[in-house]
Design a protein around this motif. Structure first.
Motif, mmCIF file in Angstrom:
data_model
loop_
_atom_site.group_PDB
_atom_site.id
_atom_site.type_symbol
_atom_site.label_atom_id
_atom_site.label_comp_id
_atom_site.label_asym_id
_atom_site.label_seq_id
_atom_site.Cartn_x
_atom_site.Cartn_y
_atom_site.Cartn_z
ATOM 1 N N GLU A 17 2.072 33.312 12.881
ATOM 2 C CA GLU A 17 1.378 34.120 11.892
ATOM 3 C C GLU A 17 0.139 33.650 11.455
ATOM 4 O OE1 GLU A 17 3.832 35.435 8.403
ATOM 5 O OE2 GLU A 17 5.435 36.426 9.623
ATOM 6 N N LYS A 65 -2.651 34.236 14.178
ATOM 7 C CA LYS A 65 -2.782 35.597 14.420
ATOM 8 C C LYS A 65 -3.540 36.149 13.088
ATOM 9 C CE LYS A 65 -0.653 40.337 14.375
ATOM 10 N NZ LYS A 65 0.511 41.132 14.462
ATOM 11 N N LEU A 66 -3.274 35.706 11.905
ATOM 12 C CA LEU A 66 -4.051 35.895 10.621
ATOM 13 C C LEU A 66 -5.447 35.238 10.771
ATOM 14 C CD1 LEU A 66 -4.585 36.795 7.588
ATOM 15 C CD2 LEU A 66 -3.559 34.672 7.000
ATOM 16 N N SER A 79 3.882 41.273 -0.441
ATOM 17 C CA SER A 79 4.185 41.148 0.702
ATOM 18 C C SER A 79 3.495 39.742 1.411
ATOM 19 C CB SER A 79 3.901 42.163 1.602
ATOM 20 O OG SER A 79 2.783 42.313 2.150
ATOM 21 N N ARG A 80 4.236 38.939 2.011
ATOM 22 C CA ARG A 80 3.477 37.832 2.673
ATOM 23 C C ARG A 80 2.134 38.163 3.434
ATOM 24 N NH1 ARG A 80 7.659 36.013 5.405
ATOM 25 N NH2 ARG A 80 6.956 36.415 7.557
ATOM 26 N N GLU A 81 2.112 39.431 4.102
ATOM 27 C CA GLU A 81 0.970 39.801 4.866
ATOM 28 C C GLU A 81 -0.079 39.894 3.830
ATOM 29 O OE1 GLU A 81 -0.391 43.060 7.793
ATOM 30 O OE2 GLU A 81 1.520 43.709 6.652
ATOM 31 N N GLN A 82 0.136 40.631 2.779
ATOM 32 C CA GLN A 82 -0.953 40.674 1.893
ATOM 33 C C GLN A 82 -1.445 39.416 1.211
ATOM 34 O OE1 GLN A 82 -3.054 43.734 0.940
ATOM 35 N NE2 GLN A 82 -4.057 41.819 0.517
ATOM 36 N N LYS A 107 -3.276 37.059 3.330
ATOM 37 C CA LYS A 107 -4.706 37.606 3.427
ATOM 38 C C LYS A 107 -5.551 37.040 2.128
ATOM 39 C CE LYS A 107 -7.691 41.674 4.148
ATOM 40 N NZ LYS A 107 -8.387 41.237 3.148
#
Length: 328
Positions: free
Chosen positions: A252, A255-256, A294-297, A300
């Protein structure tokens, strides 16, 4: 105006707590000895009318002039790099430091919240971990200095609650991340992001099948804030129950960060937990709390913060000189 003392105020979580309590209209007294904290985390509060700072080691007697309504004890090394280098100081802040602050809370008739950790569960034999699990800790292993400091901290806090009737709260903090983390403190997220930003391969210890659950700092602070003003004296898990393997997490990060690094594997450290996932049923029931970011936010926002660091900060050594803080 209610007054709150926050120890470990120059640390990652401590500084965010200072911000939250000032926002809520409290007068905040921050305390730190900078053994692992960073003055720049509080620089934005330097001239704030509702904030004052005291440089002090809480393992020495703590005295605060005037009334005090609340104490949040967050003074402690929290990363393996730190507590393995300063094991005695880690044990002292969990024992002597906690004793001093409980005594201050008793004298001031203040409510005190103690920052414990998921590490009290050790390398757990129960999954996910709920507050009624007693843990699987190696008391004489290298990580025991942190794990046992926190376990003792919980014990003495409950003793003060039962014997003196002190208003106490205990939060068991699971992996938390966000802006103001030290890039080279040895924890998973800053380690991976630092390696990605420097163009290095990402280091995974063991085979990467061990799991962690990451909670964004704003969610963590919200849970701590609600717990302080609850009526519950026993430990409460605050963390994000969404579990991921370290190997998947490394992918992850690649990718980030849009980097081309590969993942390399090294030997797993002694007593490193293979699973870490909070059962937050109690927090949901008592505090009406659960993580929102969320982990995604969250990742980031955290990566955006690390990208603002200077080249010197990005490449600075993980070494920190602790000698000036070590008296005995």
């Amino acid at each position: 105006m209610k007054r709150v003392l926050i120890t470990g105020a120059a640390g990652f979580l401590g500084s965010h707590l200072c911000d939250r309590f000032i926002k809520e209209g409290f007068y905040v007294i921050g305390m730190d000895n900078f053994i692992t904290g960073d003055p720049k985390n509080l620089a934005h509060l330097e001239n704030h009318s509702n904030f004052e700072f005291i440089e002090h080691d809480v393992t020495e007697f703590v005295e605060i002039e005037g009334d005090l309504d609340y104490i949040l004890h967050f003074a402690s090394p929290a990363s393996p790099i730190d507590y393995l280098k300063i094991p005695i100081q880690t044990l002292k802040v969990g024992s002597l430091g906690t004793h001093n602050l409980l005594g201050l809370a008793k004298a001031k008739k203040a409510r005190i919240l103690i920052a414990s950790t998921s590490e009290v569960y050790g390398d757990p034999l129960v999954h996910p971990q709920s507050e009624d699990y007693y843990g699987n800790v190696n008391t004489i292993g290298p990580r025991g200095v942190y794990d046992e400091a926190k376990r003792f901290q919980e014990s003495i806090t409950m003793a003060y609650h039962r014997f003196h009737g002190l208003e106490t709260r205990i939060v068991r903090i699971f992996n938390t991340y966000g802006p103001r983390m030290r890039l080279n403190d040895g924890r998973v997220i800053p380690a991976f992001m630092g390696q990605a930003l420097r163009g290095e391969d990402l280091t995974v210890f063991g085979d990467g099948s061990q799991t962690r659950s990451f909670c964004y700092v704003d969610d963590q602070v919200e849970g701590i804030y609600r717990l302080l003003f609850s009526d519950y004296a026993y430990p409460v898990n605050i963390g994000n129950p969404h579990e991921i393997t370290i190997r998947e997490f490394a992918e992850e990060i690649i990718k980030l960060t849009n980097t081309s690094q590969k993942v390399i594997y090294k030997e797993l450290p002694v007593d490193d937990p293979l699973q870490r996932q909070p059962d937050i049923s109690l927090a949901k029931e008592l505090l009406h709390w659960e993580p929102k970011v969320s982990r995604e936010q969250g990742m980031k926002w955290t990566f955006d913060y690390f990208k603002t660091l200077s080249k010197e900060e990005l490449f600075e050594s993980e070494h920190k000189d602790f000698k000036q803080h070590i008296k005995r």
